[in-house]
Every structure is written in structure tokens, then in C-alpha cells.
Design an enzyme around this catalytic site. Structure first.
Site, short mmCIF file in Angstrom:
data_model
loop_
_atom_site.label_atom_id
_atom_site.label_comp_id
_atom_site.label_asym_id
_atom_site.label_seq_id
_atom_site.Cartn_x
_atom_site.Cartn_y
_atom_site.Cartn_z
N GLN A 28 0.82 -1.21 0.00
CA GLN A 28 0.00 0.00 0.00
C GLN A 28 0.85 1.25 0.00
O GLN A 28 1.99 1.25 0.45
CB GLN A 28 -0.97 0.01 1.18
N GLY A 29 0.24 2.30 -0.55
CA GLY A 29 0.85 3.62 -0.57
C GLY A 29 -0.21 4.65 -0.25
O GLY A 29 -1.39 4.34 -0.14
N TYR A 30 0.22 5.90 -0.12
CA TYR A 30 -0.68 6.98 0.26
C TYR A 30 -0.65 8.12 -0.75
O TYR A 30 0.42 8.64 -1.05
CB TYR A 30 -0.32 7.50 1.66
N LEU A 31 -1.83 8.48 -1.25
CA LEU A 31 -1.97 9.66 -2.09
C LEU A 31 -1.96 10.90 -1.21
O LEU A 31 -1.52 11.96 -1.63
CB LEU A 31 -3.26 9.58 -2.91
N GLU A 83 2.77 9.18 -2.45
CA GLU A 83 3.88 9.79 -1.72
C GLU A 83 5.00 8.75 -1.60
O GLU A 83 4.75 7.55 -1.67
CB GLU A 83 3.41 10.22 -0.33
#
Length: 156
Positions: A28-31, A83
Site C-alpha cells: 500500500q501507498g498513500y496519495l 507519496e
């Protein structure tokens, strides 16, 4: 609004693995990782998800959460514009005393960290704790995935 109520604990042994009903790898990643509104992109097994979470309440146990499944191909594309920093972990589902504990074993820059979360129907609900659970870290922002992305466990 959907409200998520959960408690989070450190895990002090790998005994939970023998009890796990199943496990799945998660990337997972974060916008957006600002506490007021995190926007997460996740690939969980062979499915993609987009999740928006609001800021937690004073105890850190409750917050707004919205999640929708999206095609994996779209999740892969969105991960490219997230990010810097990726969360890589395996999630184990452990049924214990009428609760499902989601136990996350982290890899890469968060190697060595294992945390368990349990969702509750209300904040006052009691939880029977298995012997492999350690210190409660509910509300400790260092253990939020969005913070582990920025300040990984191995750098503490």
C-alpha cells in the site's frame, strides 16, 4: 458516515501464526497522508482498494473510514503517484474469543514490527487478549501505517 473503532497492540511472539485462519500479502501507498484525511491505495492479494480515513478521536480508537474496491490495474497505476514510501506486510487473520485479530507482519524498512488490530462495536467493549499480544498502542501515531511510511520502524 462509516465509523471504524479498533484497538491496536504490539505482538510479542509469533505464536499467532499457528492460529491464523488465513493470510494475505498487502502492498500500500498513500496519495495523502495528512492526519485529517489519509487516502490509501492498497493491493491486497489479487484485489485493489481505495480508502479514505479521517482523523481519529481523542483516544485514537475511532475515526471515519470509507473504502471501495477498485481494479488491481488501477491500484497499480495509483501506487506510481503515491507519496514516497511503501508499506509491505502480510496480514494474518486470527479468531480469538469471538474477535478477529488482524495481525500485520511488516517487511522492508518496517522489518521486525508486528502489530495486531481488533475492530470493536464500541470503544467500551472489552477484549480478551491472547498471550501473544503485548503493549497496547492505540492512538500512538507512530504505529499508523501512514506514519510508518514516513518514519519507518527501523529508523526509530
Amino acid at each position: 458516515m462509516a465509523q471504524e473503532i479498533e484497538r491496536k497492540y504490539l505482538v510479542k511472539s509469533e505464536a499467532f501464526k499457528e492460529l491464523a485462519a488465513r493470510s494475505v500479502r498487502i502492498i500500500q501507498g498513500y496519495l495523502s497522508s495528512v492526519p485529517e484525511r489519509t487516502v490509501r491505495v492498497r493491493i491486497k492479494g489479487d484485489k485493489g482498494y481505495l480508502t479514505i480515513k479521517g482523523i481519529g478521536n481523542e483516544s485514537g480508537a475511532s475515526r471515519y473510514e470509507w473504502e471501495n474496491e477498485i481494479p488491481v490495474a488501477e491500484a497499480q497505476e495509483l501506487l506510481k503517484i503515491c507519496e514516497p514510501g511503501v508499506i509491505d506486510k502480510t496480514r494474518y487473520l486470527v479468531d480469538y474469543a469471538n474477535h478477529i485479530f488482524e495481525v500485520d507482519e511488516f517487511y522492508q524498512s518496517n522489518q521486525g514490527l508486528i502489530v495486531a488490530e481488533v475492530e470493536l462495536s464500541d470503544e467500551a467493549q472489552t477484549v480478551s487478549k491472547p498471550s501473544w499480544l503485548g503493549e497496547e498502542v492505540t492512538g500512538d501515531a507512530r504505529y499508523y501505517n501512514s506514519m510508518l511510511m514516513k518514519q519507518p520502524f527501523t529508523t526509530w
